[in-house]
Scaffold this motif. Structure first.
Motif, short mmCIF file in Angstrom:
data_model
loop_
_atom_site.label_atom_id
_atom_site.label_comp_id
_atom_site.label_asym_id
_atom_site.label_seq_id
_atom_site.Cartn_x
_atom_site.Cartn_y
_atom_site.Cartn_z
N THR A 1 4.43 58.60 81.60
CA THR A 1 5.19 58.59 80.34
C THR A 1 6.29 57.54 80.34
O THR A 1 6.84 57.24 79.28
N ARG A 2 6.59 56.97 81.49
CA ARG A 2 7.61 55.93 81.54
C ARG A 2 7.08 54.60 81.06
O ARG A 2 7.85 53.63 80.95
N ARG A 3 5.79 54.52 80.77
CA ARG A 3 5.19 53.29 80.26
C ARG A 3 4.40 53.59 78.99
O ARG A 3 3.17 53.50 78.96
N PRO A 4 5.11 53.96 77.92
CA PRO A 4 4.40 54.35 76.69
C PRO A 4 3.56 53.23 76.10
O PRO A 4 2.49 53.49 75.53
N ALA A 5 4.01 51.99 76.21
CA ALA A 5 3.24 50.87 75.66
C ALA A 5 1.90 50.72 76.39
O ALA A 5 0.87 50.45 75.77
N THR A 6 1.92 50.91 77.70
CA THR A 6 0.69 50.82 78.49
C THR A 6 -0.28 51.93 78.11
O THR A 6 -1.49 51.70 77.98
N LEU A 7 0.25 53.13 77.91
CA LEU A 7 -0.61 54.24 77.49
C LEU A 7 -1.21 53.97 76.12
O LEU A 7 -2.40 54.20 75.89
N ALA A 8 -0.38 53.47 75.20
CA ALA A 8 -0.86 53.21 73.84
C ALA A 8 -1.94 52.13 73.82
O ALA A 8 -2.84 52.15 72.97
N ALA A 9 -1.86 51.20 74.77
CA ALA A 9 -2.83 50.10 74.81
C ALA A 9 -4.15 50.52 75.45
O ALA A 9 -5.11 49.75 75.42
N ASN A 10 -4.21 51.73 76.01
CA ASN A 10 -5.41 52.20 76.70
C ASN A 10 -5.82 53.58 76.21
O ASN A 10 -5.84 54.55 76.98
N PRO A 11 -6.16 53.71 74.91
CA PRO A 11 -6.54 55.03 74.39
C PRO A 11 -7.77 55.61 75.10
O PRO A 11 -7.91 56.83 75.20
N GLY A 12 -8.65 54.74 75.60
CA GLY A 12 -9.83 55.23 76.31
C GLY A 12 -9.46 55.99 77.57
O GLY A 12 -10.11 56.98 77.92
N LYS A 13 -8.40 55.54 78.25
CA LYS A 13 -7.96 56.23 79.46
C LYS A 13 -7.37 57.60 79.12
O LYS A 13 -7.55 58.58 79.86
N LEU A 14 -6.66 57.66 78.01
CA LEU A 14 -6.11 58.95 77.57
C LEU A 14 -7.24 59.92 77.23
O LEU A 14 -7.18 61.11 77.57
#
Length: 477
Positions: free
Chosen positions: A217-230
């Motif tokens: 959660t400390r890297r929200p931009a990285t999470l948002a850029a990888n919806p497939g991983k989520l």
């Protein structure tokens, strides 16, 4: 524009002698090596694809043994179609003479220089049958990774297996390590392993994650850029919920109990540095433990020819590569886990990007792949930071705990080498205690020895031989 040819336009191979140099030698037939060999073959290169296994796919896409008669091997895998498509293209390229798939070739060394590489391999299921030298103008290393293990009392008992090893047993042998299996360690692999074992009929009393998932959660931009991983994480979470498997973060197995095999484990809460919290002991009956703390890039034979390495966010070492997957040695490329652990999807992309550069192709197709690669690499770095081992784990060990299983070197002996004999790094500990001199050459104990010696993790060594080889084979080369 570097689009790959369609499947029905595979170029024919030029006339060539069996011993003529290839345009490209690819070491490793996992996701990265397979993707690279297929892309390079379809772009007109003559390719040798070498791998120690009998079939392509690597550790990720392991196959059940043919004699088991598995009717739906894809049920054991995530994203099977990505593999199946490339495997079919490889068969077409092999038939057309563009790619030679050299199975059961254990690469033990690479020699030469740009334009004249020699890849030395031992042949057969165990590498003891014959030898072969494959020559190529260019070299791509896709050697994958192996599992990182952190020792604890009782970890040598039968029934303790690596988390990835448990998954391999299921995929390749259709067997379980036990009927009641605790899954422990750190990293996202634990969730996949627990779900697979439960789906195959095992009871999973707990998944024990030494870190947690807050770090993502400390890297929200990285999470948002990888919806497939989520979405992938959500699939694993749903599987655990369906099988009612509890996940306990900041917890670890600190001891295994049993006489002839695993009978129970002791679990303790950990502080932020992974030190056990006194008074939190809990005993869980089980007959197997699947444990692992992430993956370590396999760097041989790359370091043997001088490829530079970098320290990764989780304390291991990986090859230095540029945005075209080139290593620091001219004429050598790397793709997949050898450049940093990031998963099969990233490995497939990096293999294709390397092939495009080797074939001299450029354009929008390469640019779009590179952007996806960069997004996935960013997620891999976030994953490494979130699950990186903390130094307090060494408090799990008593002095009688074996650290190096091959040479039976205990934690007490390593500590003595540091405190009384002046060792300050893993290499000196190795010279004083023989830790890391056994059959596995430090793959099992390297990270632990380095930590006990005061380092952050395993060091990248330049071993002249990447796997065991007979003196006869060595003398012939």
């Amino acid at each position: 524009m570097p689009t790959l040819p369609s499947d029905d336009t595979v170029p024919a191979a030029p006339d060539a002698c069996d011993d003529a140099p290839y345009d490209l030698a690819v070491v490793g037939a996992g996701p990265a090596g397979l993707a690279a060999a297929v892309a390079a073959g379809r772009l007109g290169l003559r390719v040798a694809l070498l791998d120690s296994a009998a079939r392509t796919g690597g550790q990720f896409y392991r196959h059940p043994a043919p004699g088991l008669g598995a009717r739906r091997p894809e049920a054991l895998h995530h994203a099977w179609q990505a593999y199946a498509d490339r495997a079919a293209r490889l068969e077409a390229l092999v038939a057309a003479g563009r790619v030679d798939h050299l199975a059961e070739h254990h690469v033990w060394a690479v020699t030469g220089a740009a334009g004249e590489w020699s890849v030395h391999a031992a042949l057969g299921p165990d590498g003891a049958d014959q030898r072969r030298t494959v020559r190529a103008a260019k070299l791509l290393l896709a050697t994958g990774a192996y599992e990182r293990q952190l020792p604890f009392p009782g970890w040598t008992l039968p029934g303790v297996v690596g988390a990835g090893g448990a998954q391999a047993m299921l995929k390749a042998g259709l067997v379980l390590p036990g009927q009641r299996v605790v899954v422990a360690g750190s990293g996202p692999l634990l969730l996949a392993v627990a779900g697979s074992l439960a789906a195959a009929g095992a009871e999973i009393p707990a998944v024990l994650e030494a870190s947690g998932y807050v770090g993502y959660t400390r890297r929200p931009a990285t999470l948002a850029a990888n919806p497939g991983k989520l979405a992938e994480g959500a699939v694993h979470a749903a599987a655990l919920l369906r099988h009612r498997i509890p996940v306990r973060t900041r917890s670890a197995v600190t001891e295994v109990h049993g006489k002839d095999r695993v009978e129970a484990v002791t679990v303790m809460r950990l502080d932020r540095d992974w030190r056990p919290v006194p008074g939190t002991e809990r005993r869980i009956p089980c007959n197997a433990l699947a444990v692992g703390h992430g993956l370590v890039p396999q760097l041989e034979p790359a370091t043997g020819i001088g490829c530079a390495t970098r320290l990764t966010p989780d304390g291991t070492h990986a090859l230095v590569v540029d945005d075209r997957q080139r290593t620091t040695v001219t004429g050598v490329w790397s793709a997949g886990e050898s450049g940093g652990v990031g998963g099969a999807e990233l490995a497939l992309l990096e293999g294709e990007l390397a092939a495009l550069d080797i074939a001299g192709r450029d354009g929008r197709g390469r640019t779009s792949r590179a952007r996806r690669r960069d997004r996935l690499r960013g997620f891999a770095d976030a994953m490494a930071v979130a699950h990186a081992p903390r130094p307090g784990w060494t408090a799990w060990l008593d002095d009688d705990t074996d650290v190096c299983r091959c040479e039976e070197v205990t934690a007490g002996q390593v500590r003595e080498a540091v405190a009384e004999l002046g060792a300050r790094d893993a290499r000196t500990v190795k010279l004083l205690t023989r830790a890391g001199m056994g059959w596995c050459q430090g793959r099992m104990c390297g990270a632990a020895v380095a930590c006990l010696a005061g380092g952050a993790g395993d060091t990248a060594s330049r071993r002249p031989l990447a796997c065991p080889v007979t003196l006869e084979q060595l003398a012939e080369d």
